[in-house]
Design a protein around this motif. Structure first.
Motif, PDB file in Angstrom:
ATOM      1  N   SER A   1      51.572 -34.692   9.557  1.00  0.00           N
ATOM      2  CA  SER A   1      51.428 -35.671   8.614  1.00  0.00           C
ATOM      3  C   SER A   1      50.068 -35.160   7.727  1.00  0.00           C
ATOM      4  O   SER A   1      49.490 -34.110   8.078  1.00  0.00           O
TER       5      SER A   1
ATOM      6  N   ALA B   1      53.250 -35.222   2.020  1.00  0.00           N
ATOM      7  CA  ALA B   1      51.469 -35.222   1.696  1.00  0.00           C
ATOM      8  C   ALA B   1      50.933 -34.266   2.496  1.00  0.00           C
ATOM      9  O   ALA B   1      49.837 -33.471   1.953  1.00  0.00           O
ATOM     10  N   SER B   2      51.587 -33.578   4.016  1.00  0.00           N
ATOM     11  CA  SER B   2      50.804 -32.441   4.342  1.00  0.00           C
ATOM     12  C   SER B   2      50.907 -31.344   3.504  1.00  0.00           C
ATOM     13  O   SER B   2      50.219 -30.352   3.892  1.00  0.00           O
TER      14      SER B   2
ATOM     15  N   ASP C   1      45.790 -26.723   0.768  1.00  0.00           N
ATOM     16  CA  ASP C   1      44.302 -26.537   0.542  1.00  0.00           C
ATOM     17  C   ASP C   1      43.600 -25.929   1.601  1.00  0.00           C
ATOM     18  O   ASP C   1      42.852 -25.088   1.419  1.00  0.00           O
TER      19      ASP C   1
ATOM     20  N   THR D   1      45.674 -41.556   8.851  1.00  0.00           N
ATOM     21  CA  THR D   1      45.906 -42.959   9.128  1.00  0.00           C
ATOM     22  C   THR D   1      46.961 -43.867   8.445  1.00  0.00           C
ATOM     23  O   THR D   1      47.461 -44.915   8.797  1.00  0.00           O
TER      24      THR D   1
ATOM     25  N   CYS E   1      49.837 -42.442   8.352  1.00  0.00           N
ATOM     26  CA  CYS E   1      50.840 -42.284   9.229  1.00  0.00           C
ATOM     27  C   CYS E   1      50.867 -43.305  10.751  1.00  0.00           C
ATOM     28  O   CYS E   1      51.906 -43.864  10.850  1.00  0.00           O
TER      29      CYS E   1
HETATM   30  C1  LIG Z   1      43.193 -32.670   1.040  1.00  0.00           C
HETATM   31  C2  LIG Z   1      43.231 -33.861   1.880  1.00  0.00           C
HETATM   32  C3  LIG Z   1      43.084 -34.258   2.929  1.00  0.00           C
HETATM   33  C4  LIG Z   1      43.108 -35.293   3.695  1.00  0.00           C
HETATM   34  N1  LIG Z   1      42.749 -35.793   4.861  1.00  0.00           N
HETATM   35  C5  LIG Z   1      43.012 -36.849   5.432  1.00  0.00           C
HETATM   36  C6  LIG Z   1      42.344 -37.214   6.739  1.00  0.00           C
HETATM   37  O1  LIG Z   1      41.759 -36.250   7.462  1.00  0.00           O
HETATM   38  N2  LIG Z   1      42.818 -38.108   7.381  1.00  0.00           N
HETATM   39  C7  LIG Z   1      43.759 -39.157   6.702  1.00  0.00           C
HETATM   40  O2  LIG Z   1      44.063 -40.216   7.470  1.00  0.00           O
HETATM   41  N3  LIG Z   1      44.331 -38.822   5.609  1.00  0.00           N
HETATM   42  C8  LIG Z   1      43.797 -37.654   4.717  1.00  0.00           C
HETATM   43  N4  LIG Z   1      44.248 -37.454   3.455  1.00  0.00           N
HETATM   44  C9  LIG Z   1      45.221 -38.706   2.865  1.00  0.00           C
HETATM   45  C10 LIG Z   1      46.755 -38.630   3.380  1.00  0.00           C
HETATM   46  O3  LIG Z   1      47.153 -37.188   2.929  1.00  0.00           O
HETATM   47  C11 LIG Z   1      47.366 -39.589   2.627  1.00  0.00           C
HETATM   48  O4  LIG Z   1      46.901 -40.910   3.145  1.00  0.00           O
HETATM   49  C12 LIG Z   1      48.911 -39.630   2.433  1.00  0.00           C
HETATM   50  O5  LIG Z   1      49.376 -40.746   2.055  1.00  0.00           O
HETATM   51  C13 LIG Z   1      49.487 -39.229   4.242  1.00  0.00           C
HETATM   52  O6  LIG Z   1      51.070 -39.442   3.950  1.00  0.00           O
HETATM   53  P1  LIG Z   1      51.540 -38.985   5.294  1.00  0.00           P
HETATM   54  O7  LIG Z   1      51.186 -39.648   6.674  1.00  0.00           O
HETATM   55  O8  LIG Z   1      53.099 -39.169   4.872  1.00  0.00           O
HETATM   56  O9  LIG Z   1      51.601 -37.467   5.515  1.00  0.00           O
HETATM   57  C14 LIG Z   1      44.045 -36.375   2.945  1.00  0.00           C
HETATM   58  C15 LIG Z   1      44.433 -35.924   1.608  1.00  0.00           C
HETATM   59  C16 LIG Z   1      44.272 -34.730   0.884  1.00  0.00           C
HETATM   60  C17 LIG Z   1      44.906 -34.382  -0.136  1.00  0.00           C
END
Ligand SMILES: Cc1cc2nc3c(=O)[nH]c(=O)nc-3n(C[C@H](O)[C@H](O)[C@H](O)COP(=O)(O)O)c2cc1C
Length: 218
Positions: A8, A37-38, A44, A112, A114
């Motif tokens: 995630s 999102a990942s 990055d 968080t 996820c």
């Molecule tokens: C470069 C970058 C770093 C991120 N780092 C974190 C992190 O360390 N912890 C976190 O909970 N969200 C982080 N986020 C935010 C998540 O990507 C965002 O909440 C996203 O909606 C998660 O979606 P997913 O759980 O479907 O992958 C980051 C976003 C970006 C662009």
């Protein structure tokens, strides 16, 4: 039976790479789900644009990179034949059903968002659906959450996951295993994730009961 590995959008794509390398090296099958999102964190942290249509080459490239994101830190010809890839929007995919046999699921790293989605049973994408299925089938679910600091909301979601049978493994490296490189710290976290799953690996030096094994004393 394969392990599902969900990646995630938290920072920490090197953790996912280390877990995947170890599972493949141990001859385990992997069902891989890389959230939308990942792709941003992967881009990055490594410069790789992960494409569903070209997942094999993108995954090979990703697994060849170490914690510093530089290419070719690991064998460039990583064998990904044990991997089955599923697009995150594919809610008809195998891992979306409890009748699809798996050993369990590792979410590494877990954002968080996820954590919240799985705790609340939202199933907003395949990754979250597969995690909910893993819980309902009483299979092993390991959640390597990566955020700091943690607010009360996330802490409550983590307790909900623990109550539901998941193992929460915070992505917090330790320094007693003689780490001298960033990759050692990555491998420690990846190793603890695999320990929680009960999967074999040789990623870090285990505590022996003897003080003096840290990097400063060797
Ligand atoms: C470069 C970058 C770093 C991120 N780092 C974190 C992190 O360390 N912890 C976190 O909970 N969200 C982080 N986020 C935010 C998540 O990507 C965002 O909440 C996203 O909606 C998660 O979606 P997913 O759980 O479907 O992958 C980051 C976003 C970006 C662009």
């Amino acid at each position: 039976m394969p392990w599902i590995v969900g990646v995630s959008g938290a920072s920490g794509t090197p953790y996912a790479a280390a877990v995947l390398r170890a599972l493949l090296a141990a001859g385990e099958g992997v069902d891989l789900v890389v959230s939308r999102a990942s792709r941003l964190t992967l881009l990055d942290e490594t410069g790789i644009s992960f494409r569903d249509a070209h997942w094999r080459e993108d995954l090979r490239e990703w697994l060849s990179r170490g914690a510093d994101g530089k290419p070719d830190s690991f064998d460039v010809d990583v064998d990904v034949t044990g991997v089955r890839h599923w697009a995150p929007g594919d809610l008809a995919a195998g891992p979306s059903s409890g009748s699809y046999p798996t050993k369990g699921m590792l979410i590494v790293p877990a954002s968080t968002a996820c954590v919240a989605g799985v705790a609340l049973g939202l199933s907003k994408d395949l990754l979250q659906r597969a995690a909910s299925v893993t819980l309902k089938e009483r299979r092993k679910l390991v959640v390597a959450v990566r955020e700091t600091p943690l607010n009360g909301q996330t802490l409550r979601h983590l307790v909900t996951l623990d109550d539901a049978g998941a193992t929460v493994v915070p992505a917090s490296p330790a320094f007693y295993a003689g780490a001298t490189h960033i990759q050692d710290l990555v491998d420690f976290v990846a190793g603890r994730v695999l320990d929680a799953a009960g999967a074999e690996h040789d990623l870090y030096r285990r505590w022996t009961g003897e003080l003096g094994g840290g990097a400063g004393t060797t």
